[in-house]
Design a protein around this motif. Sequence first.
Motif, PDB file in Angstrom:
ATOM      1  N   SER A   1      -7.138  11.502   4.023  1.00 48.98           N
ATOM      2  CA  SER A   1      -6.562  10.168   4.207  1.00 48.98           C
ATOM      3  C   SER A   1      -7.598   9.074   3.941  1.00 48.98           C
ATOM      4  N   GLU A   2      -8.864   9.374   4.160  1.00 48.26           N
ATOM      5  CA  GLU A   2      -9.907   8.379   3.829  1.00 48.26           C
ATOM      6  C   GLU A   2      -9.935   8.133   2.334  1.00 48.26           C
TER       7      GLU A   2
ATOM      8  N   GLU B   1       1.005   4.374  -2.546  1.00 51.96           N
ATOM      9  CA  GLU B   1       0.715   5.718  -2.039  1.00 51.96           C
ATOM     10  C   GLU B   1       1.754   6.746  -2.448  1.00 51.96           C
TER      11      GLU B   1
ATOM     12  N   ARG C   1       0.833  -1.202   0.000  1.00 54.53           N
ATOM     13  CA  ARG C   1       0.000   0.000   0.000  1.00 54.53           C
ATOM     14  C   ARG C   1       0.874   1.262   0.000  1.00 54.53           C
TER      15      ARG C   1
ATOM     16  N   ASN D   1      -6.979   6.177   1.107  1.00 53.29           N
ATOM     17  CA  ASN D   1      -7.101   4.739   1.363  1.00 53.29           C
ATOM     18  C   ASN D   1      -8.043   4.077   0.394  1.00 53.29           C
TER      19      ASN D   1
ATOM     20  N   THR E   1      -7.224   1.103  -2.290  1.00 55.97           N
ATOM     21  CA  THR E   1      -7.967  -0.162  -2.313  1.00 55.97           C
ATOM     22  C   THR E   1      -8.591  -0.414  -3.682  1.00 55.97           C
TER      23      THR E   1
END
Lengths: 273, 278, 231
Positions: free
Chosen positions: B112-113, B102, B98, B116, B120
């Motif tokens: 940050s949500e 990033e 991840r 993520n 995903t």
Amino acid sequence: MTVIRASDVSFQYRENKKIIENINFSIEPGKITAILGKNGSGKTTIIRLILALLPLNEGKIYINNVDLQSKDGIKYIRKQCGIVFQNPDNQFVSPILEDDIKFGLSNHCIPESLHSDCVKSALEKVNLSGFEKRKISTLSGGQKQRAAAAGILALDNNILFFDEAGSMLDPNGKIELRKLIEKLRNQNKTIVLVSQNIDDVITADRIILISGHKIICSGSAREVLTDYEKLIDAGIQIPFAVRVYKDLLQKGIKLKKCPLTIDELAEELWNLN
Amino acid sequence: MELELRNVTVSYSSAEKILDNFNLEVNKGLFFGITGKSGSGKTTLLETICGFHKPEMGQVLFNNQNIYEGKFDTVSFRKKVQMVFQFPENQFFETDIRKEIEFGIKNTTLSSEDLNRRVTETLQTVGLNDNETEELSPFALSGGQKRRLALACALVLQPEILLLDEPFSGLDNSGQNQIIKILQNIKTKGTTILMVSHDPNVLCEIADRIIVMNDGRIIKNEIPPIVYSDKQFCSQLGIGQPDTITAANLLDVNLNNDFTYENFITKLAEKLLLKNND
Amino acid sequence: MIDLTYQTGNSILHRTKPVIKFLGLIFCSVIVLLSKNLLCTLISVSLITILMVFANLSIKEVFSPLKKFFFFLIMIFLMNVLFTNSDECLYSYYFICISEKGIEQGYNIVLHTLTITVLSSVYIRTTTSIEIMKGIESAMQPLRVFNIPTKDIALIMSIALQFIPVFFNDIERIKKAQMARGANFNRGSFLDRIRSVIPLVIPAFISAFHRADELSIAIEARGFQSDKENT
């Protein structure tokens, strides 16, 4: 009469992670034997074991009936066997071609007075005559692999290994390399090809198919490459003509025999009448 | 027209021209296959489009703006135009999949949500989203998985244009098929793709247009059937000929300009069954 | 950075025995390092002139590969001139002290560095990789008495030399790949810039180790016998 014989060979780096298991095979002199398998199937490991580049812990390997693990086994193998690796850039010791070939000659204790002649004749064999003083970095991929082959031919090795030697080359480079390998077979060298590409192995005399750490099939190129199910099992691409044969079969059209190349496919279709 | 190269000439040293008076118009959403001998300038073409080689002459225009002009916003350009280099796994440096992905979106304004979620989604697109694989370090992945991870690193930025330099190098059959599926998926979402490849079979299946290069110039810029129909041309320019075309020519099967394998089998079977009925 | 590749030629230096060249390089470097100021300048200029003649190289050919290096030398000179501590400052401002001592020190360091770099550069340009290896090996023969693996060391040094440009190429490639995915090496605070180098350095080292691994297998396959194997 076999040149290389492997008996019950297994290998693992760590506990419970076998790379190859109970491998048995033999390689005949003067022929092209291909070891075919997808990435991670263990084919490179087998070659490295034969060449004593990895320690052999389980099983036995014999080169011309000399036990690899005997006292002078490794010296014998180095004299008999040469290998061209996959990455053209990581197998040269010197930037100048003739110096690189001389490196191998020095290692084999060939007197310096003979070096120039050995270099010249080796370069002739690979169609790189006159390239003695060239910088290796200026050569194309195909030329580099031929230069690496010259390095081992200069040592008069009789058993030549090509470990995915064409995989990083462009189509023309691949063709150059295949032509060279044919030429060497015609000079009675024993050749072992490792590849995952069927175009590289289609002219081999014998193919050993590896899947799931084991040999699942071996035989002539025709026998192995027309065995549709085993190829799928091994994750290898089916030859175009074989794919057409099978798909036509599903549509109710049966050819007399399974063709290997497009030319053979044409012939079979012509014979349908 | 999204991207245009006008009379672009690029050289490394004074003597040799790597791109020679190169002209190309790229329309949005198309899939261009770029092929040609080694040394024909394919990689340099992609790098020039990406902003790495200022041309001696000519312009590279993105949405009608010259990307090499001083005021051009290279930072946001790089988000819209992503390049995946050959053997891209050479660029990994994180120990976490991840985090590796990033890296590209670190400098954006995403919360940050959202970050993520984006990671995903991208992992899903490339098929690396199962729990087991996500725990691994990039270096512990198989060859095919590494390649897909590298692709994910580019896709996470949701680029408008994706440049790929020989994405199938060194992959086995299943690895190659996985990448092809991903590219077809991206194509349906409207991303413009320019892909360098030596494999005529793959190019024939997925590219809308083929650009054949030689000595830094475009020799042909056409749909696959026109580019690949002449065996001699293909051999002279070192680009190979797709098996379906070779077979169709040999067997006298008319493919109506659709050189995909599916069509070949259908037309071949039709022809044979017709013959049988005669 | 420096043109570290062999250039084909037939000059006197090209034809000199490798071991003599290697020992000569060491000897000249020591002499240069032990001298200072005017004497050192005379020695350096003489050595470089002699080498230019023996190697058939013009001034341009000798110095132009070192162009990027000059900036580095100027920095060293300025650092010494401005920051050397001395009791007699010709000019001082806070922690800056320009003194004769500083100027002398700066001059000597630059002269030493430049001369040895030119000597090494000419040596490398007139000596093939294998010759370098043989030269080092022959010169180190006496050390074999102490069981030092001179053959292995010689091989390692000559391979390291030839892979320096390869290593720089790798870094360039990786830099482009990281920039393409949004890395920015010129931005931010000093700490940011140091951190931004990680995506460059780690892949570069991994690539170098990978090459070393493959190359060592290739060397072994070609029958190279390490000193330790000779019984």
